[in-house]
Design a protein around this motif. Structure first.
Motif, PDB file in Angstrom:
ATOM      1  N   ALA A   1       4.809   6.090   5.366  1.00 13.19           N
ATOM      2  CA  ALA A   1       5.050   5.193   4.235  1.00 13.19           C
ATOM      3  C   ALA A   1       4.842   3.751   4.681  1.00 13.19           C
ATOM      4  O   ALA A   1       5.001   3.417   5.851  1.00 13.19           O
ATOM      5  N   SER A   2       4.486   2.921   3.736  1.00 11.11           N
ATOM      6  CA  SER A   2       4.399   1.480   3.956  1.00 11.11           C
ATOM      7  C   SER A   2       4.792   0.814   2.644  1.00 11.11           C
ATOM      8  O   SER A   2       4.100   0.970   1.641  1.00 11.11           O
ATOM      9  N   CYS A   3       5.914   0.125   2.662  1.00 12.48           N
ATOM     10  CA  CYS A   3       6.452  -0.504   1.464  1.00 12.48           C
ATOM     11  C   CYS A   3       6.732  -1.973   1.771  1.00 12.48           C
ATOM     12  O   CYS A   3       7.366  -2.281   2.781  1.00 12.48           O
ATOM     13  N   THR A   4       6.276  -2.861   0.898  1.00 12.31           N
ATOM     14  CA  THR A   4       6.500  -4.290   1.105  1.00 12.31           C
ATOM     15  C   THR A   4       7.134  -4.891  -0.144  1.00 12.31           C
ATOM     16  O   THR A   4       6.640  -4.677  -1.254  1.00 12.31           O
ATOM     17  N   TRP A   5       8.218  -5.624   0.066  1.00  9.03           N
ATOM     18  CA  TRP A   5       8.900  -6.320  -1.003  1.00  9.03           C
ATOM     19  C   TRP A   5       8.771  -7.818  -0.782  1.00  9.03           C
ATOM     20  O   TRP A   5       8.929  -8.293   0.339  1.00  9.03           O
ATOM     21  N   HIS A   6       8.516  -8.548  -1.858  1.00  9.02           N
ATOM     22  CA  HIS A   6       8.486 -10.005  -1.822  1.00  9.02           C
ATOM     23  C   HIS A   6       9.602 -10.467  -2.752  1.00  9.02           C
ATOM     24  O   HIS A   6       9.582 -10.137  -3.942  1.00  9.02           O
TER      25      HIS A   6
END
Length: 136
Positions: free
Chosen positions: A36-41
């Motif tokens: 998985a690869s999840c990015t939050w800004h």
């Protein structure tokens, strides 16, 4: 008769602009599994800072954060200053931004599995988020 098959893709990450919010690992409260690869800004009002609090934290750990990790950066991109890199089961401390943006990324490798995480963020002015100190 025509049958339609619907499936939901695993979604995680995104952009948040509200003064409070929740960030959670894929499939929370169930365990995450696999790559998985999840990015939050997170971006809030320019006059505010962001306090990120960990409510639950448990990531697969091989001793090097190679299987799964959570990176918190003080700014808007992967090039911003790292405030912390977390893995394993030790609950991270509250992380506070120096400005009005945080960049958070969760990555895991094929075969990784763990409970995951639940975090909340909140804003406040500089006085609210900095440790209280008294000068005599």
């Amino acid at each position: 008769m025509v049958t339609f098959s619907f499936f939901t893709s695993l979604e995680c990450g995104g952009s948040f602009f509200s003064p409070t919010g929740i960030l959670e690992s894929p499939k929370w409260p169930k365990s995450y599994k696999g790559k998985a690869s999840c990015t939050w800004h997170v971006t809030v009002d320019p006059s505010e800072k962001i306090a990120l609090s960990f409510k639950s934290f448990s990531l697969d750990d091989d001793g090097t954060c190679g299987k799964a990790k959570l990176v918190v950066r003080d700014g808007s991109s992967e090039n911003s200053n790292a405030l912390g890199v977390y893995c394993g089961v030790k609950q991270p401390p509250v992380v506070t931004s120096s400005g009005n943006q945080l960049w958070v990324q969760f990555t895991s490798t094929e075969g990784a599995e763990g409970k995951g995480f639940l975090m909340s963020y909140d804003t406040g002015n500089e006085m609210n988020l900095q440790p209280y100190s008294m000068h005599l």
